[in-house]
Motif scaffolding. Structure first.
Motif, mmCIF file in Angstrom:
data_model
loop_
_atom_site.group_PDB
_atom_site.id
_atom_site.type_symbol
_atom_site.label_atom_id
_atom_site.label_comp_id
_atom_site.label_asym_id
_atom_site.label_seq_id
_atom_site.Cartn_x
_atom_site.Cartn_y
_atom_site.Cartn_z
ATOM 1 N N LYS A 22 0.864 -1.179 0.000
ATOM 2 C CA LYS A 22 0.000 0.000 0.000
ATOM 3 C C LYS A 22 0.894 1.220 0.000
ATOM 4 O O LYS A 22 1.883 1.275 0.736
ATOM 5 C CB LYS A 22 -0.918 0.003 1.227
ATOM 6 C CG LYS A 22 -1.857 1.201 1.278
ATOM 7 C CD LYS A 22 -2.947 1.036 2.351
ATOM 8 C CE LYS A 22 -2.405 1.047 3.745
ATOM 9 N NZ LYS A 22 -3.492 1.098 4.768
ATOM 10 N N ILE A 23 0.541 2.236 -0.824
ATOM 11 C CA ILE A 23 1.398 3.398 -0.957
ATOM 12 C C ILE A 23 0.550 4.662 -1.026
ATOM 13 O O ILE A 23 -0.552 4.653 -1.578
ATOM 14 C CB ILE A 23 2.302 3.257 -2.213
ATOM 15 C CG1 ILE A 23 3.353 4.355 -2.282
ATOM 16 C CG2 ILE A 23 1.471 3.194 -3.483
ATOM 17 C CD1 ILE A 23 4.454 4.087 -3.299
ATOM 18 N N GLY A 56 3.675 8.719 -3.333
ATOM 19 C CA GLY A 56 4.747 7.757 -3.104
ATOM 20 C C GLY A 56 5.358 7.208 -4.383
ATOM 21 O O GLY A 56 4.705 7.107 -5.422
ATOM 22 N N ASN A 57 6.631 6.836 -4.264
ATOM 23 C CA ASN A 57 7.364 6.217 -5.365
ATOM 24 C C ASN A 57 8.214 5.112 -4.761
ATOM 25 O O ASN A 57 9.066 5.376 -3.904
ATOM 26 C CB ASN A 57 8.230 7.252 -6.086
ATOM 27 C CG ASN A 57 8.796 6.737 -7.390
ATOM 28 O OD1 ASN A 57 8.902 5.538 -7.610
ATOM 29 N ND2 ASN A 57 9.173 7.652 -8.273
ATOM 30 N N SER A 58 7.968 3.880 -5.195
ATOM 31 C CA SER A 58 8.648 2.742 -4.593
ATOM 32 C C SER A 58 8.812 1.656 -5.648
ATOM 33 O O SER A 58 8.620 1.897 -6.851
ATOM 34 C CB SER A 58 7.843 2.234 -3.382
ATOM 35 O OG SER A 58 8.483 1.141 -2.756
ATOM 36 N N LYS A 74 -5.745 -0.624 -6.904
ATOM 37 C CA LYS A 74 -6.472 0.242 -5.973
ATOM 38 C C LYS A 74 -5.558 1.344 -5.440
ATOM 39 O O LYS A 74 -4.463 1.073 -4.953
ATOM 40 C CB LYS A 74 -7.032 -0.593 -4.821
ATOM 41 C CG LYS A 74 -8.123 -1.564 -5.258
ATOM 42 C CD LYS A 74 -8.516 -2.513 -4.147
ATOM 43 C CE LYS A 74 -7.492 -3.631 -4.009
ATOM 44 N NZ LYS A 74 -7.926 -4.692 -3.057
ATOM 45 N N ALA A 75 -6.036 2.573 -5.540
ATOM 46 C CA ALA A 75 -5.257 3.717 -5.073
ATOM 47 C C ALA A 75 -5.303 3.815 -3.558
ATOM 48 O O ALA A 75 -6.377 3.706 -2.953
ATOM 49 C CB ALA A 75 -5.788 4.997 -5.698
ATOM 50 N N GLU A 76 -4.138 4.006 -2.945
ATOM 51 C CA GLU A 76 -3.993 4.190 -1.496
ATOM 52 C C GLU A 76 -4.720 3.099 -0.704
ATOM 53 O O GLU A 76 -5.336 3.357 0.321
ATOM 54 C CB GLU A 76 -4.485 5.580 -1.087
ATOM 55 C CG GLU A 76 -3.674 6.704 -1.728
ATOM 56 C CD GLU A 76 -3.968 8.053 -1.116
ATOM 57 O OE1 GLU A 76 -3.372 8.367 -0.067
ATOM 58 O OE2 GLU A 76 -4.801 8.788 -1.691
ATOM 59 N N ASP A 77 -4.627 1.868 -1.223
ATOM 60 C CA ASP A 77 -5.220 0.713 -0.560
ATOM 61 C C ASP A 77 -4.293 -0.470 -0.801
ATOM 62 O O ASP A 77 -3.328 -0.385 -1.565
ATOM 63 C CB ASP A 77 -6.625 0.454 -1.115
ATOM 64 C CG ASP A 77 -7.495 -0.371 -0.162
ATOM 65 O OD1 ASP A 77 -6.953 -0.878 0.843
ATOM 66 O OD2 ASP A 77 -8.703 -0.495 -0.436
ATOM 67 N N TRP A 78 -4.618 -1.598 -0.188
ATOM 68 C CA TRP A 78 -3.775 -2.771 -0.333
ATOM 69 C C TRP A 78 -3.958 -3.405 -1.707
ATOM 70 O O TRP A 78 -5.074 -3.560 -2.206
ATOM 71 C CB TRP A 78 -4.088 -3.800 0.758
ATOM 72 C CG TRP A 78 -3.626 -3.364 2.109
ATOM 73 C CD1 TRP A 78 -4.392 -2.895 3.135
ATOM 74 C CD2 TRP A 78 -2.269 -3.348 2.583
ATOM 75 N NE1 TRP A 78 -3.615 -2.578 4.209
ATOM 76 C CE2 TRP A 78 -2.306 -2.847 3.916
ATOM 77 C CE3 TRP A 78 -1.042 -3.704 2.036
ATOM 78 C CZ2 TRP A 78 -1.151 -2.700 4.689
ATOM 79 C CZ3 TRP A 78 0.104 -3.555 2.800
ATOM 80 C CH2 TRP A 78 0.046 -3.063 4.109
ATOM 81 N N VAL A 105 5.170 3.939 2.193
ATOM 82 C CA VAL A 105 4.828 2.678 1.544
ATOM 83 C C VAL A 105 4.862 1.591 2.613
ATOM 84 O O VAL A 105 5.713 1.623 3.513
ATOM 85 C CB VAL A 105 5.800 2.348 0.382
ATOM 86 C CG1 VAL A 105 7.238 2.187 0.874
ATOM 87 C CG2 VAL A 105 5.347 1.116 -0.385
ATOM 88 N N ALA A 106 3.912 0.660 2.532
ATOM 89 C CA ALA A 106 3.824 -0.424 3.518
ATOM 90 C C ALA A 106 3.761 -1.759 2.780
ATOM 91 O O ALA A 106 3.163 -1.872 1.706
ATOM 92 C CB ALA A 106 2.589 -0.242 4.394
#
Length: 257
Positions: free
Chosen positions: A97-98, A102-104, A193-197, A247-248
């Motif tokens: 999730k980001i 975020g950039n990862s 999915k944006a800003e979700d898992w 980011v997670a």
């Protein structure tokens, strides 16, 4: 009183049955993971087995978190590097999730640089908060874009051989040959999915590199470049230089072949 005792007895039986089912389900799941050959490489509690900048990376609420704050002074892209091996042929499954800015990414078969702290150079499954690039194959510090989302590509060698940057044009490798359309880029974006898992699944075998997000093939690279391709190396998660972000990652499993 008898009716009450009977009801109480039935209630106890129901609890025992429910508990047994739950235990069986857990056991079946563990057995399935064992049979599939996937092994967890994150304990959900600590950074054991990983190495990175402690100012960027931490474990919180069972998640592996990389974060830039307004106070962060990050000069170059940094990675949390797995110390458990240098996978060659493997599959990786991980949830991520980001945040929007975020950039990862997930680097694999990568070299570790000696002159830059916690830096990797090599293949990357891209992840970004706006989902402009998520799922594509971008080679960090080398040939840049090898396949955009929605593409199957063949990567041709440098001709004639020379400096890598001489063969990069508009942030993509000039030897990128589109061999098949996997789907419309924007339609594939809607699966993420944006800003979700979301769930990332990497299937890496020989010179064929497949990136799946939420069960859908987003990019596939067939690397025919004998000079620059790699068949093994470090695995790591990236935090890219840029604005504040987080980011997670969780449920990190690998199966080496």
């Amino acid at each position: 009183m008898k009716d009450f005792r009977d009801l109480k007895y039935l209630f106890i039986l129901a609890i025992i049955s429910f508990t047994a089912c739950g235990q069986k389900k857990t056991s079946d799941t563990n057995q399935e993971e064992k049979v599939d050959g996937f092994v967890s490489i994150f304990d959900g509690k600590s950074l054991n087995g990983w190495e990175g900048d402690p100012d960027i990376w931490r474990v919180e609420d069972g998640f592996l978190i990389g974060e830039l704050t307004p106070e962060s002074d990050l000069k170059s892209n940094t990675f949390l590097i797995w110390t458990g091996g240098k996978p060659g042929d493997f599959e990786l499954k991980v949830d991520f999730k980001i945040t929007e800015n975020g950039n990862s990414g997930i680097n694999y078969r990568s070299e570790r640089l000696d002159d830059v702290p916690f830096a990797l150079r090599g293949y990357q499954a891209d992840i970004d908060g706006k989902n402009t690039y998520t799922g594509q194959n971008y080679e960090e510090r080398k040939r840049t874009t090898l396949a955009y989302r929605g593409q199957q590509t063949k990567i041709n060698p440098q001709d004639p051989p020379g400096e890598i940057r001489d063969f990069v044009e508009r942030n993509a490798w000039r030897g990128l040959e589109l061999t098949k359309e996997l789907g419309d880029r924007d339609s594939l974006k809607n699966i993420i999915k944006a800003e979700d898992w979301n769930h990332m699944h990497l299937v890496i075998k020989g010179n064929v590199l497949k990136h799946y997000v939420n069960g859908v093939l987003m990019s596939e690279v067939i690397d025919e470049d004998p000079i620059n391709r790699s068949f093994g190396g470090h695995l790591g998660f990236q935090v890219h230089v840029g604005p504040p972000m987080q980011v997670a990652f969780k449920n990190i499993f690998i199966k080496e072949k």
